[in-house]
Design a protein around this motif. Structure first.
Motif, PDB file in Angstrom:
ATOM      1  N   THR A 414      11.657  67.320   9.149  1.00 56.59           N
ATOM      2  CA  THR A 414      11.132  68.060   7.994  1.00 56.59           C
ATOM      3  C   THR A 414      10.887  67.105   6.832  1.00 56.59           C
ATOM      4  OG1 THR A 414      13.181  68.536   6.783  1.00 56.59           O
ATOM      5  CG2 THR A 414      12.686  69.934   8.707  1.00 56.59           C
ATOM      6  N   ASN A 416      12.344  67.794   4.014  1.00 58.87           N
ATOM      7  CA  ASN A 416      13.476  68.107   3.146  1.00 58.87           C
ATOM      8  C   ASN A 416      14.543  67.020   3.220  1.00 58.87           C
ATOM      9  OD1 ASN A 416      12.669  70.939   2.366  1.00 58.87           O
ATOM     10  ND2 ASN A 416      12.704  71.145   4.602  1.00 58.87           N
ATOM     11  N   LYS A 427      18.699  69.901  -2.831  1.00 54.80           N
ATOM     12  CA  LYS A 427      17.604  69.655  -1.901  1.00 54.80           C
ATOM     13  C   LYS A 427      16.438  69.036  -2.656  1.00 54.80           C
ATOM     14  CE  LYS A 427      14.634  72.759  -0.400  1.00 54.80           C
ATOM     15  NZ  LYS A 427      14.020  73.923   0.278  1.00 54.80           N
ATOM     16  N   ILE A 429      12.314  67.439  -1.880  1.00 56.06           N
ATOM     17  CA  ILE A 429      11.195  67.524  -0.945  1.00 56.06           C
ATOM     18  C   ILE A 429      10.305  66.302  -1.136  1.00 56.06           C
ATOM     19  CG2 ILE A 429       9.137  68.833  -0.254  1.00 56.06           C
ATOM     20  CD1 ILE A 429      10.568  71.368  -1.159  1.00 56.06           C
ATOM     21  N   ASP A 431       6.817  64.990  -0.960  1.00 53.48           N
ATOM     22  CA  ASP A 431       5.421  65.430  -0.964  1.00 53.48           C
ATOM     23  C   ASP A 431       4.518  64.255  -1.286  1.00 53.48           C
ATOM     24  OD1 ASP A 431       5.460  68.083  -0.253  1.00 53.48           O
ATOM     25  OD2 ASP A 431       5.774  68.816  -2.299  1.00 53.48           O
ATOM     26  N   HIS A 457      19.774  73.448  11.815  1.00 47.85           N
ATOM     27  CA  HIS A 457      20.040  74.143  10.554  1.00 47.85           C
ATOM     28  C   HIS A 457      21.511  74.115  10.149  1.00 47.85           C
ATOM     29  CE1 HIS A 457      16.010  75.929   9.842  1.00 47.85           C
ATOM     30  NE2 HIS A 457      15.908  75.786  11.155  1.00 47.85           N
ATOM     31  N   ASP A 473      19.187  78.551   6.011  1.00 45.36           N
ATOM     32  CA  ASP A 473      18.226  79.503   6.573  1.00 45.36           C
ATOM     33  C   ASP A 473      16.988  78.754   7.063  1.00 45.36           C
ATOM     34  OD1 ASP A 473      15.773  80.029   4.507  1.00 45.36           O
ATOM     35  OD2 ASP A 473      17.579  79.330   3.469  1.00 45.36           O
ATOM     36  N   PRO A 474      16.083  79.437   7.798  1.00 42.14           N
ATOM     37  CA  PRO A 474      14.918  78.749   8.366  1.00 42.14           C
ATOM     38  C   PRO A 474      14.053  78.010   7.348  1.00 42.14           C
ATOM     39  CG  PRO A 474      15.176  80.899   9.385  1.00 42.14           C
ATOM     40  CD  PRO A 474      16.184  80.842   8.270  1.00 42.14           C
ATOM     41  N   ASN A 475      14.063  78.432   6.110  1.00 38.77           N
ATOM     42  CA  ASN A 475      13.270  77.761   5.074  1.00 38.77           C
ATOM     43  C   ASN A 475      14.084  76.740   4.268  1.00 38.77           C
ATOM     44  OD1 ASN A 475      10.856  79.229   5.632  1.00 38.77           O
ATOM     45  ND2 ASN A 475      11.741  80.995   4.541  1.00 38.77           N
ATOM     46  N   PHE A 476      15.326  76.565   4.668  1.00 38.50           N
ATOM     47  CA  PHE A 476      16.220  75.601   3.999  1.00 38.50           C
ATOM     48  C   PHE A 476      16.369  75.905   2.516  1.00 38.50           C
ATOM     49  CE2 PHE A 476      14.140  73.398   7.557  1.00 38.50           C
ATOM     50  CZ  PHE A 476      15.243  73.045   8.312  1.00 38.50           C
ATOM     51  N   GLN A 477      16.474  77.180   2.194  1.00 40.48           N
ATOM     52  CA  GLN A 477      16.610  77.581   0.795  1.00 40.48           C
ATOM     53  C   GLN A 477      17.948  78.219   0.482  1.00 40.48           C
ATOM     54  OE1 GLN A 477      13.205  80.098   0.172  1.00 40.48           O
ATOM     55  NE2 GLN A 477      11.803  78.371  -0.178  1.00 40.48           N
ATOM     56  N   GLN A 478      18.647  78.702   1.499  1.00 43.59           N
ATOM     57  CA  GLN A 478      19.947  79.338   1.316  1.00 43.59           C
ATOM     58  C   GLN A 478      20.979  78.635   2.202  1.00 43.59           C
ATOM     59  OE1 GLN A 478      20.493  81.852  -0.898  1.00 43.59           O
ATOM     60  NE2 GLN A 478      18.311  81.808  -1.468  1.00 43.59           N
TER      61      GLN A 478
END
Length: 628
Positions: A414, A416, A427, A429, A431, A457, A473-478
């Protein structure tokens, strides 16, 4: 020419210098000449007599007339020749490490000027010995003394090169002594008034001549002499060569009057420069010698030093305390960066094949504790006490105000990147090759020093007090905590020092050995086989991978290289980096792979460069003799 040891001297940092002060050897300041016998004992022509070091003890042996000893040499039989003012002779060993003196001065027939003459150099041949003054040489052969003079001209120094012997006459120049005659060297006029201080082997057709203020020359087998135009000549001329020796691998060391020891390689480039700024007691090198381990000894205007050029370690030492303790380091875009307790420091970096004269300056906006350095995309990122920064136009710019960026860990597959810090988990990112702060996970309230990915995960995070298993979580936000070591009866009593991957298995370093976690029964246990195999290194607080099957294990500044074979058996070498013990900040030891088996190791007062060459020539002291 016998090269002895094949490898070249590490050109970055400075070789370790062991200082022997006059308060240790308890004799005079000045050490005019050095010699080493076949057992490795060191002899110095000292102001107060013949000084001997047997690897453990220093002893001084005054001459009968108590004059300054100006010269010393050793023959194949172990006799130690010395020369002083109006006195010369030799010493032989007695029982219990003592020595007895045998004067040869009584054999001098014409003593008109002899009481005021000083013996400045001694040349030992198979059947005769030359005791050299600036007016004549006394030749001892068949137990008689005969003088050698230069038809009224004074001498400078004699120079022995294999089976040849050269004398410099003033002003007529360089002569070779053969068939008991001083024969002019054909090309000597180019050296007129230049003062020859060393003649050394070069290749099968040439020898190397070092002059005081005019650099280096090459002399062919016919005696023709030409300048050797090399990059090192300006510093050699400025520093005033006083002596020189051939080392190994086409490398030479020159002792100077003004600037310590300058080492050049076979291309005439400076390979090392050791002076008072980086380890020597004094910049004036009165004498120089090479020991059995191919390391350099220098007799100084004040003291004696040993320079370990044939070691696998070299050092950059912050003698004035400008940079502080090194916690992290990195090489980025032709510069080397050190993260320390005082901030971020930078110097030009010329690679490991070129001499690096390092000069660190502080990066603007970097004051304070630097914890980690990393390169993400095209940017240099700095985890700092005051937040996370990136390097922009030579100074730091803050990209996150979350304090204490201890560790970064990219999430596999990823864009991340997780960061452990003082207050939890962040976290970032990546870009377009640039890093930006995304969030701080609100569910993580504890400091995060350690961070390891378990699967896509799931992550282990931790501090010294506990480790926790979290799911993202799948979006790596929680982030949700799934398990903590405080729930485990065994692990809850332990102090954690790290989470590491060994042979594709996660292990947990604790104060009582490595632990592992059973994912089925959700329980910690000791990794007994690993701990038993590691011995004392089971309590390592840090594990740093070298390659697939090799690791550095660090136990409170004690470092071992551990190799795992195909059957899981361990080979442990704790000697490679043993000189660095107690020179690092415990729990914050760092080893950075640089290139081609080289590593940079942060120290309390700078850093070390280690070359993993597969062979390590450690300095071995001669076996001491018993004393009364």
């Amino acid at each position: 020419m016998n090269t002895g040891y094949g490898q070249t001297i590490i050109p970055t940092g400075t070789p370790f210098v062991k200082q022997y002060k006059k308060s240790q050897y308890k004799a005079g300041n000045q050490n005019w000449s050095l010699a080493i016998d076949h057992e490795g004992r060191i002899y110095s022509a000292n102001t107060e007599g013949l000084l001997r070091f047997d690897g453990q003890y220093w002893r001084i042996y005054p001459l009968p007339n108590h004059s300054t000893v100006r010269s010393v040499a050793v023959d194949k039989a172990g006799r130690v020749y010395t020369g002083g003012r109006g006195e010369f002779g030799y010493w032989t060993s007695k029982a219990f490490g003592d020595m007895s003196y045998h004067s040869l001065s009584k054999l001098v027939k014409d003593k008109t000027y002899f009481p005021n003459e000083e013996i400045w150099k001694i040349i030992v041949e198979d059947h005769r010995v030359f005791f050299h003054t600036f007016s004549k040489a006394y030749i001892w052969e068949n137990n008689t003394i005969r003088p050698l003079t230069a038809k009224g001209e004074p001498f400078l120094f004699p120079h022995q090169l294999n089976d040849q012997l050269f004398f410099e006459q003033l002003p007529s120049g360089l002569h070779e002594f053969k068939a008991d005659k001083l024969v002019p060297v054909p090309g000597k006029d180019i050296l007129k008034d230049k003062n020859v201080l060393a003649i050394l082997p070069f290749d099968k057709n040439n020898s190397l001549i070092a002059t005081a203020h005019h650099g280096l020359y090459l002399m062919d087998s016919s005696g023709n002499i030409r300048p050797w135009s090399i990059p090192a000549n300006p510093i050699l001329r400025q520093s005033q060569i006083n002596n020189g020796i051939y080392l190994f691998g086409g490398q030479y060391a020159f002792g100077t009057i003004q600037n310590g020891v300058i080492i050049i390689n076979k291309n005439g480039e400076v390979a090392q420069h050791i002076n008072k700024n980086n380890g020597l007691q004094n910049n004036t090198v009165l004498s120089i010698a090479k020991d059995k381990q191919q390391n350099i000894w220098v007799g100084l205007d004040n003291g004696i030093d040993r320079i370990e050029i044939n070691s696998s370690l070299s050092f950059y030492t912050d003698f004035v305390g400008k940079i502080g303790t090194v916690y992290t380091s990195i090489i980025y875009q032709g510069k080397i960066y050190l993260g320390t307790n005082k901030g971020l420091f930078v110097s030009e970096w010329k690679g490991l094949n070129n001499y690096n004269s390092l000069d660190f300056v502080q990066v603007p906006n970097s004051n304070g504790q630097v914890w980690t350095l990393a390169i993400f995309g095209t940017e240099l990122i700095c985890g700092h006490n005051e937040g996370t920064f990136k390097l922009v136009d030579g100074k730091l710019e803050k990209i996150s105000k979350i304090t204490g960026g201890w560790i970064f860990k990219p999430i596999f597959g990823t864009k991340n990147i997780l960061q452990g810090n003082y207050t939890g988990l962040s976290k970032f990112i990546l870009d377009d090759m640039q890093l930006r702060f995304a969030q701080q996970f609100s569910s993580i309230k504890e400091p995060v020093r350690f961070l390891a990915q378990k699967d896509n995960h799931s992550f282990w995070i931790g501090d010294w007090g506990q480790v926790q298993l979290i799911d993202l979580d799948p979006n790596f936000q929680q982030a949700q905590i799934q398990f903590t070591s405080k729930q485990d009866s065994l692990a809850s009593k332990r102090r954690f020092t790290g989470i590491y991957t060994l042979e594709n298995n996660l292990v947990f370093a604790t104060d009582s050995g490595f632990m592992q976690f059973d994912n089925i029964v959700k329980r910690f246990s000791y990794a007994s086989e690993l701990n038993n195999a590691l011995g004392s290194y089971k309590n390592s607080n840090k594990v740093i991978p070298i390659n697939t099957n090799s690791y550095w294990f660090i136990q409170k500044t004690k470092i071992a290289k551990v190799d795992f074979d195909s059957k899981g058996k361990l080979k442990i070498d704790s000697n490679l980096l043993s000189p660095l013990q107690d020179r690092m900040m415990s729990n914050y030891e760092n080893i950075l792979p640089i290139e081609n088996h080289y590593y940079l190791i942060g120290l309390d007062d700078g850093f070390a460069i280690y070359r993993n060459s597969g062979q390590d020539h450690k300095y071995v002291l001669p076996r001491p003799r018993l004393h009364n």
